[in-house]
Design an enzyme around this catalytic site. Structure first.
Site, PDB file in Angstrom:
ATOM      1  N   GLY A  73     -15.626   2.586   3.748  1.00 16.18           N
ATOM      2  CA  GLY A  73     -14.337   3.256   3.568  1.00 16.18           C
ATOM      3  C   GLY A  73     -13.629   2.885   2.282  1.00 16.18           C
ATOM      4  O   GLY A  73     -12.432   3.147   2.138  1.00 16.18           O
ATOM      5  N   GLN A  74     -14.348   2.289   1.331  1.00 15.86           N
ATOM      6  CA  GLN A  74     -13.706   1.895   0.078  1.00 15.86           C
ATOM      7  C   GLN A  74     -13.451   3.125  -0.783  1.00 15.86           C
ATOM      8  O   GLN A  74     -14.341   3.964  -0.975  1.00 15.86           O
ATOM      9  CB  GLN A  74     -14.586   0.893  -0.688  1.00 15.86           C
ATOM     10  CG  GLN A  74     -13.908   0.361  -1.941  1.00 15.86           C
ATOM     11  CD  GLN A  74     -14.681  -0.778  -2.604  1.00 15.86           C
ATOM     12  OE1 GLN A  74     -15.802  -1.118  -2.179  1.00 15.86           O
ATOM     13  NE2 GLN A  74     -14.096  -1.369  -3.621  1.00 15.86           N
ATOM     14  N   ASN A 128     -12.788  -3.340   2.720  1.00 13.04           N
ATOM     15  CA  ASN A 128     -13.699  -2.203   2.844  1.00 13.04           C
ATOM     16  C   ASN A 128     -14.678  -2.249   1.678  1.00 13.04           C
ATOM     17  O   ASN A 128     -14.254  -2.421   0.526  1.00 13.04           O
ATOM     18  CB  ASN A 128     -12.913  -0.890   2.817  1.00 13.04           C
ATOM     19  CG  ASN A 128     -11.968  -0.758   3.997  1.00 13.04           C
ATOM     20  OD1 ASN A 128     -12.273  -1.227   5.084  1.00 13.04           O
ATOM     21  ND2 ASN A 128     -10.819  -0.130   3.788  1.00 13.04           N
ATOM     22  N   ASP A 168       0.845  -1.190   0.000  1.00 12.40           N
ATOM     23  CA  ASP A 168       0.000   0.000   0.000  1.00 12.40           C
ATOM     24  C   ASP A 168       0.884   1.244   0.000  1.00 12.40           C
ATOM     25  O   ASP A 168       1.891   1.314   0.702  1.00 12.40           O
ATOM     26  CB  ASP A 168      -0.920  -0.021   1.236  1.00 12.40           C
ATOM     27  CG  ASP A 168      -2.086   0.940   1.100  1.00 12.40           C
ATOM     28  OD1 ASP A 168      -3.232   0.469   0.993  1.00 12.40           O
ATOM     29  OD2 ASP A 168      -1.844   2.174   1.089  1.00 12.40           O
ATOM     30  N   HIS A 211     -10.239  -5.466  -3.083  1.00 12.48           N
ATOM     31  CA  HIS A 211      -8.899  -5.727  -2.542  1.00 12.48           C
ATOM     32  C   HIS A 211      -9.003  -6.114  -1.081  1.00 12.48           C
ATOM     33  O   HIS A 211      -9.875  -5.637  -0.350  1.00 12.48           O
ATOM     34  CB  HIS A 211      -7.972  -4.520  -2.708  1.00 12.48           C
ATOM     35  CG  HIS A 211      -8.567  -3.219  -2.266  1.00 12.48           C
ATOM     36  ND1 HIS A 211      -9.482  -2.520  -3.044  1.00 12.48           N
ATOM     37  CD2 HIS A 211      -8.393  -2.487  -1.142  1.00 12.48           C
ATOM     38  CE1 HIS A 211      -9.834  -1.414  -2.406  1.00 12.48           C
ATOM     39  NE2 HIS A 211      -9.204  -1.369  -1.244  1.00 12.48           N
ATOM     40  N   HIS A 244      -6.881  -5.858   2.337  1.00  6.17           N
ATOM     41  CA  HIS A 244      -5.748  -5.250   3.032  1.00  6.17           C
ATOM     42  C   HIS A 244      -5.179  -6.295   3.995  1.00  6.17           C
ATOM     43  O   HIS A 244      -5.913  -6.802   4.861  1.00  6.17           O
ATOM     44  CB  HIS A 244      -6.194  -4.068   3.890  1.00  6.17           C
ATOM     45  CG  HIS A 244      -6.759  -2.895   3.153  1.00  6.17           C
ATOM     46  ND1 HIS A 244      -6.051  -1.737   2.937  1.00  6.17           N
ATOM     47  CD2 HIS A 244      -7.979  -2.693   2.602  1.00  6.17           C
ATOM     48  CE1 HIS A 244      -6.814  -0.863   2.287  1.00  6.17           C
ATOM     49  NE2 HIS A 244      -7.992  -1.424   2.077  1.00  6.17           N
TER      50      HIS A 244
HETATM   51  P1  AMP Z   1      -9.721   1.279   0.259  1.00 12.82           P
HETATM   52  O1  AMP Z   1      -9.846   2.599   0.961  1.00 12.82           O
HETATM   53  O2  AMP Z   1     -10.102   0.101   1.071  1.00 12.82           O
HETATM   54  O3  AMP Z   1     -10.399   1.313  -1.102  1.00 12.82           O
HETATM   55  O4  AMP Z   1      -8.167   1.080  -0.007  1.00 12.82           O
HETATM   56  C1  AMP Z   1      -7.482   1.646  -1.077  1.00 12.82           C
HETATM   57  C2  AMP Z   1      -6.033   1.597  -0.709  1.00 12.82           C
HETATM   58  O5  AMP Z   1      -5.274   1.757  -1.897  1.00 12.82           O
HETATM   59  C3  AMP Z   1      -5.585   2.696   0.250  1.00 12.82           C
HETATM   60  O6  AMP Z   1      -5.049   2.095   1.425  1.00 12.82           O
HETATM   61  C4  AMP Z   1      -4.534   3.480  -0.540  1.00 12.82           C
HETATM   62  O7  AMP Z   1      -3.467   3.891   0.256  1.00 12.82           O
HETATM   63  C5  AMP Z   1      -4.106   2.443  -1.566  1.00 12.82           C
HETATM   64  N1  AMP Z   1      -3.576   2.964  -2.819  1.00 12.82           N
HETATM   65  C6  AMP Z   1      -4.128   3.897  -3.613  1.00 12.82           C
HETATM   66  N2  AMP Z   1      -3.379   4.071  -4.719  1.00 12.82           N
HETATM   67  C7  AMP Z   1      -2.342   3.208  -4.619  1.00 12.82           C
HETATM   68  C8  AMP Z   1      -1.220   2.900  -5.443  1.00 12.82           C
HETATM   69  N3  AMP Z   1      -1.009   3.535  -6.608  1.00 12.82           N
HETATM   70  N4  AMP Z   1      -0.349   1.959  -5.015  1.00 12.82           N
HETATM   71  C9  AMP Z   1      -0.545   1.320  -3.839  1.00 12.82           C
HETATM   72  N5  AMP Z   1      -1.586   1.560  -3.017  1.00 12.82           N
HETATM   73  C10 AMP Z   1      -2.464   2.490  -3.402  1.00 12.82           C
END
Ligand code: AMP
Length: 114
Positions: A93-94, A87, A30, A100, A102
């Site tokens: 919180g998505q 999420n 992340d 994905h 986490h």
């Molecule tokens: P969510 O909020 O559950 O949709 O998680 C999205 C996650 O993607 C967040 O924790 C961001 O920090 C992560 N994220 C967004 N863009 C990137 C990227 N280019 N590379 C790696 N992680 C990312």
């Protein structure tokens, strides 16, 4: 489903720190880690959210979870433990609409989550 930043990572159009890959699943760090270990596991097939998944994707969903678990075990994280989080949609919180998981590890997690 519209293109997302994760689809671009799968196609190697933007860089990512990829730590896991098999035929169906990609794992990468992340960008904004919330724990010493914070890896995102995504299906290569785009599924917008857990809510958008259907029964035909049950095997893929299983592979996604098992990939995260295998990575944690391989990295020596499993014995102390970790958290796997999905999420879903706005209140969940998505922010990226490509399903994905986490994987968070390396510190003691709090409950309930914020
Ligand atoms: P969510 O909020 O559950 O949709 O998680 C999205 C996650 O993607 C967040 O924790 C961001 O920090 C992560 N994220 C967004 N863009 C990137 C990227 N280019 N590379 C790696 N992680 C990312």
């Amino acid at each position: 489903m519209s293109d997302t930043i994760f689809a671009k990572i799968i196609r190697r159009e933007i860089p990512a720190d990829i730590v896991y890959e098999d035929d169906d699943v990609l794992g990468f760090r992340d960008l904004n880690p919330q724990a010493p270990v914070h890896v995102l596991f995504i299906p290569k097939q785009p599924i917008a959210s857990l809510d958008a998944a259907d029964a035909g994707q049950a095997e893929l969903l299983g592979k996604l979870l098992l990939a995260a678990a295998a990575y944690a075990r391989e990295q020596g994280l499993a014995e102390r433990g970790y958290r796997a989080v999905i999420n879903c949609n706005e209140d969940g919180g998505q922010t990226v609409y490509h399903l994905h998981v986490h994987l968070l590890a390396g510190r003691r997690m709090q409950w309930p989550p914020g």
